[in-house]
Design an enzyme around this catalytic site. Structure first.
Site, mmCIF file in Angstrom:
data_model
loop_
_atom_site.group_PDB
_atom_site.id
_atom_site.type_symbol
_atom_site.label_atom_id
_atom_site.label_comp_id
_atom_site.label_asym_id
_atom_site.label_seq_id
_atom_site.Cartn_x
_atom_site.Cartn_y
_atom_site.Cartn_z
ATOM 1 N N ARG A 1 0.564 23.425 16.523
ATOM 2 C CA ARG A 1 -0.229 24.113 17.548
ATOM 3 C C ARG A 1 0.262 23.869 18.970
ATOM 4 O O ARG A 1 0.089 24.684 19.854
ATOM 5 C CB ARG A 1 -1.679 23.623 17.456
ATOM 6 N N LYS B 1 -0.881 14.557 -0.685
ATOM 7 C CA LYS B 1 -2.209 14.078 -0.973
ATOM 8 C C LYS B 1 -2.962 13.889 0.338
ATOM 9 O O LYS B 1 -2.290 13.720 1.359
ATOM 10 C CB LYS B 1 -2.188 12.789 -1.774
ATOM 11 N N ASP C 1 3.573 12.999 -4.677
ATOM 12 C CA ASP C 1 2.998 11.663 -4.752
ATOM 13 C C ASP C 1 4.185 10.767 -4.456
ATOM 14 O O ASP C 1 5.105 10.648 -5.276
ATOM 15 C CB ASP C 1 2.452 11.377 -6.153
ATOM 16 N N HIS C 2 4.206 10.173 -3.270
ATOM 17 C CA HIS C 2 5.464 9.537 -2.861
ATOM 18 C C HIS C 2 5.839 8.365 -3.766
ATOM 19 O O HIS C 2 6.982 7.934 -3.779
ATOM 20 C CB HIS C 2 5.441 9.154 -1.372
ATOM 21 N N GLU D 1 -1.584 -4.662 -0.667
ATOM 22 C CA GLU D 1 -1.116 -4.415 0.707
ATOM 23 C C GLU D 1 -1.726 -5.448 1.643
ATOM 24 O O GLU D 1 -2.822 -5.959 1.380
ATOM 25 C CB GLU D 1 -1.554 -3.022 1.164
ATOM 26 N N ASP E 1 -7.801 7.050 -2.688
ATOM 27 C CA ASP E 1 -6.590 6.894 -1.873
ATOM 28 C C ASP E 1 -5.405 6.397 -2.710
ATOM 29 O O ASP E 1 -4.269 6.768 -2.446
ATOM 30 C CB ASP E 1 -6.881 5.896 -0.734
ATOM 31 N N HIS F 1 -1.462 7.343 -7.012
ATOM 32 C CA HIS F 1 -0.311 6.450 -7.190
ATOM 33 C C HIS F 1 -0.409 5.590 -8.457
ATOM 34 O O HIS F 1 0.518 5.526 -9.252
ATOM 35 C CB HIS F 1 -0.133 5.527 -5.981
ATOM 36 N N LYS G 1 -6.415 -3.526 0.115
ATOM 37 C CA LYS G 1 -5.908 -3.725 1.481
ATOM 38 C C LYS G 1 -6.200 -5.168 1.898
ATOM 39 O O LYS G 1 -7.127 -5.796 1.390
ATOM 40 C CB LYS G 1 -6.641 -2.800 2.460
HETATM 41 C C1 BG6 Z 1 -0.717 6.097 0.884
HETATM 42 C C2 BG6 Z 1 -2.109 5.620 1.111
HETATM 43 O O1 BG6 Z 1 -0.694 7.194 0.025
HETATM 44 O O2 BG6 Z 1 0.051 5.043 0.309
HETATM 45 C C3 BG6 Z 1 -2.123 4.398 1.994
HETATM 46 O O3 BG6 Z 1 -2.873 6.657 1.725
HETATM 47 C C4 BG6 Z 1 -1.217 3.322 1.444
HETATM 48 O O4 BG6 Z 1 -3.447 3.895 2.149
HETATM 49 C C5 BG6 Z 1 0.153 3.893 1.120
HETATM 50 O O5 BG6 Z 1 -1.112 2.309 2.421
HETATM 51 C C6 BG6 Z 1 1.002 2.866 0.385
HETATM 52 O O6 BG6 Z 1 2.315 3.343 0.266
HETATM 53 P P1 BG6 Z 1 3.530 2.351 0.192
HETATM 54 O O7 BG6 Z 1 4.716 3.233 -0.043
HETATM 55 O O8 BG6 Z 1 3.587 1.616 1.494
HETATM 56 O O9 BG6 Z 1 3.260 1.431 -0.956
#
Ligand code: BG6
Length: 484
Positions: free
Chosen positions: A51, A148, A177-178, A216, A235, A240, A331
Site C-alpha cells: 500500500r 500460515k 509451512d517453513h 524456544e 501457532d 509445524h 516459548k
Molecule cells: C512461526 C511461529 O511459525 O514459527 C513462531 O509463528 C515461532 O511463533 C516460529 O517462533 C519458529 O520458527 P523457527 O524456524 O525459528 O523454529
C-alpha cells in the site's frame, strides 16, 4: 562434498506485503542468497507490491537496508547486492480496490512462471486472488504462495480454500509451512527411506515412544495481539509439529512426488485419535525480575491462551497402535532447541543380568541448532571389572559431514521459494491436509473453552510446567532434557 546449484528458469515473483516484516526478514534476504549462489537467472524479476507510496528506487533502498540488517552474513563485495537490486521493482497496489493493478499487470512478463507471494493477512487472500484473475494475471503459469496461519479453525480454513479455488487450481497453490523447508526435516525422509537400517524397526513392535520437542527462548512480546488469539496449539502444533509428526509416522510413499508424499501424510492426520484432556498440559510463562510474563506480553491479565503445550498423542493404525507420541513446544523455555527422539524398546532379554541396568537405543534427530543425528548405542564400558554396559552416542553433525559447503545450505524460505519456481509442491501442504489438521485440533481447543481450562504457569527459562514432566513420569518415561 560438492554442492549442486541448479539454476531455475527465468521467473517473475510478486511479493504482496513486500514492505512487511516477513518480506524484509526472510523472503528478500533469502532471495539474495539464492542470487549469490547463482541459482537465480539474470532475467528474473521481483516486484514488491504494497500500500505504501514508493518508487522502484525507494523499494531498492528498503531491500538494501533489510538485507544489511537481516542477512545472516555480511554483504559480499563486488557489486552482487547492486546486481540483485537491479532485478527489483515496486508497484503500489490497493488489495481491496483498483489502484495499481493495471500497472502491475503491465509489468508482468508474458510466457514465463509467475509467482504471487501473499505475504499478507489471510483476510486479503480472497481479494488478491480475485484481482489477479480480474486483471488477467491468473494464467496457467501462475502460482500463489500463502503463509500460515491458514485459517483459525476448520471453518475458516475451508472458506480460504474455497476462495482460492475460485481462481486457482490446487496445483497452483503453495501453502508454506517453513518447517518443511528445514534441511533436517527433509533429512528425516532421507534417513527413513534412504536406509535399510531403520525402517524395519520403525513401528510399534520396536519403538517404545517418540518425543518431539520444539523449544524456544523467545517470548511473544511484540506480537502478543496475534499470539493471544492463537496460542501454541494454533501457532505451532496444528502446523509445524503436525508436519513433523506426519513425516515421522507416515508409510513410505511410492515416490518422492508431491501427491504420493501428501497422501501418506494425510493418512497419518486422519488416523490421529482424539486426545484425552488429561493427556494435555498447557502453560503460560511467568514474569522474571527483568522480563514480563505471558499475560503482560499480551496485555491481558486474564488471558487463558497457552504459550506452552505438551501432549500425548496416539495414531490408530497397524504401524503405531500402542506407541505414544509425546509432543511439546513452548516459548521462553530453557534453550532454543528442536529435536525428534525415537526411543526404542528394551532388548527382549538381557543376557547380562539385572545388574547391567536398563539400556535403550535412542535415535535423535536434531532440527536446530546444530543440525544432525545421534544414535545412542549400548557398549561395554571399557576397562576391567566385568561386563558393565554404557550408552554412547554415535554422533553426526551435518555441518561436519558436509564440510565447508554446509554454509551454503539454503534456509527454509530460500528452498521453498525455489521449489515454487520449479513447480514442485512436495514440501507444501495440500488443502485437504490443512483441513484434516484443523478437524483434529478444533475439538481439543473447544474442550478447553468448555471446561474453562486455565494454563499452568511456568518459570521462564525452565522446561515448562511441572505437570508436563508428570505427563511422562506417569507412563514410566522421561522427557529428554531441554538444553542448548
Ligand atoms: C512461526 C511461529 O511459525 O514459527 C513462531 O509463528 C515461532 O511463533 C516460529 O517462533 C519458529 O520458527 P523457527 O524456524 O525459528 O523454529
Amino acid at each position: 562434498m560438492v554442492s549442486r546449484v541448479i539454476p531455475v528458469d527465468p521467473f517473475d515473483l510478486v511479493i504482496f506485503g513486500g514492505t512487511g516484516d516477513l518480506a524484509r526478514r526472510k523472503i528478500l534476504p533469502g532471495l539474495f542468497r539464492r542470487f549469490c549462489a547463482g541459482q537465480m537467472p539474470e532475467e528474473a524479476q521481483i516486484i514488491g507490491a504494497a500500500r505504501s507510496e514508493m518508487d522502484d528506487d525507494g523499494y531498492r533502498q528498503l531491500v538494501r537496508d533489510a538485507i544489511e540488517e537481516f542477512g545472516d552474513k555480511p554483504v559480499p563485495e563486488g557489486g552482487a547486492l547492486d546486481a540483485f537490486l537491479a532485478r527489483l521493482g515496486y508497484v503500489q497496489v490497493d488489495a481491496t480496490g483498483t489502484d495499481g493493478w493495471e500497472e502491475l499487470s503491465r509489468r508482468i512478463t508474458e510466457d514465463r512462471v509467475r509467482a504471487f507471494y501473499f505475504s499478507v493477512g489471510p483476510s486479503l487472500f480472497g481479494d488478491l486472488a480475485e484481482r489477479l484473475h480480474q486483471y488477467g494475471m491468473a494464467s496457467g503459469q501462475s502460482r500463489i504462495v500463502v503463509e500460515k496461519p491458514f485459517g483459525h479453525d476448520l471453518g475458516t480454513a475451508k472458506a480460504l480454500n474455497a476462495v482460492l479455488a475460485q481462481h486457482f487450481d490446487e496445483t497452483q497453490i503453495y501453502r508454506i509451512d517453513h518447517y518443511l523447508g528445514k534441511e533436517t526435516v527433509q533429512n528425516l525422509m532421507a534417513v527413513r527411506f534412504g536406509n535399510v537400517l531403520f525402517e524395519p524397526l520403525w513401528n510399534a513392535l520396536y519403538v517404545d515412544h517418540i518425543q518431539v520437542t520444539v523449544a524456544e527462548t523467545v517470548g511473544v512480546g511484540g506480537r502478543g495481539g496475534y499470539y493471544d488469539k492463537s496460542g501454541a496449539m494454533r501457532d505451532m502444533v496444528q502446523n509445524h509439529l503436525m508436519q513433523l509428526l506426519c513425516l515421522i509416522a507416515m508409510e513410505p510413499p511410492a515416490k518422492f512426488e508431491p501427491d504420493s508424499v501428501r497422501d501418506e501424510k494425510l493418512k497419518v492426520i486422519r488416523a490421529l485419535e482424539p486426545v484425552e484432556p488429561h493427556h494435555i498440559v498447557r502453560g503460560q510463562y511467568d514474569a522474571t525480575e527483568k522480563e514480563p510474563g505471558y499475560r503482560e506480553d499480551v496485555e491481558d491479565p486474564k488471558s487463558r491462551t497457552e504459550s506452552f503445550l505438551a501432549m500425548k498423542v496416539h495414531i490408530s493404525n497397524w504401524r503405531w497402535a500402542g506407541t505414544p507420541f509425546y509432543l511439546r513446544t513452548g516459548k521462553r523455555l530453557r534453550a532454543r532447541t528442536s529435536e525428534i527422539a525415537v526411543v526404542f524398546k528394551d532388548a527382549p532379554h538381557s543376557i547380562f543380568g539385572a545388574e547391567a541396568g536398563r539400556h535403550r537405543n535412542v535415535l535423535i534427530i536434531r532440527l536446530q541448532p546444530n543440525e544432525g543425528m545421534t544414535l545412542d548405542v549400548t557398549i561395554k564400558e571399557p576397562g576391567p571389572g566385568g561386563m558393565r554396559l554404557v550408552d554412547v552416542p554415535l554422533d553426526m553433525t551435518f555441518a561436519d559431514a558436509l564440510g565447508p559447503d554446509a554454509d551454503e545450505v539454503p534456509d527454509a524460505y530460500e528452498r521453498l521459494i525455489m521449489d515454487v519456481i520449479r513447480g514442485n509442491q512436495t514440501l507444501f501442504m495440500r488443502g485437504d491436509e490443512v483441513e484434516a489438521a484443523w478437524a483434529w485440533t478444533d475439538p481439543i481447543i473447544a474442550g478447553w473453552a468448555a471446561r474453562n481450562d486455565v494454563p499452568k504457569t511456568y518459570d521462564a527459562g525452565s522446561a515448562g510446567p511441572e505437570d508436563s514432566l508428570m505427563l511422562m513420569h506417569r507412563d514410566g518415561r522421561k522427557w529428554r532434557e531441554i538444553k542448548a
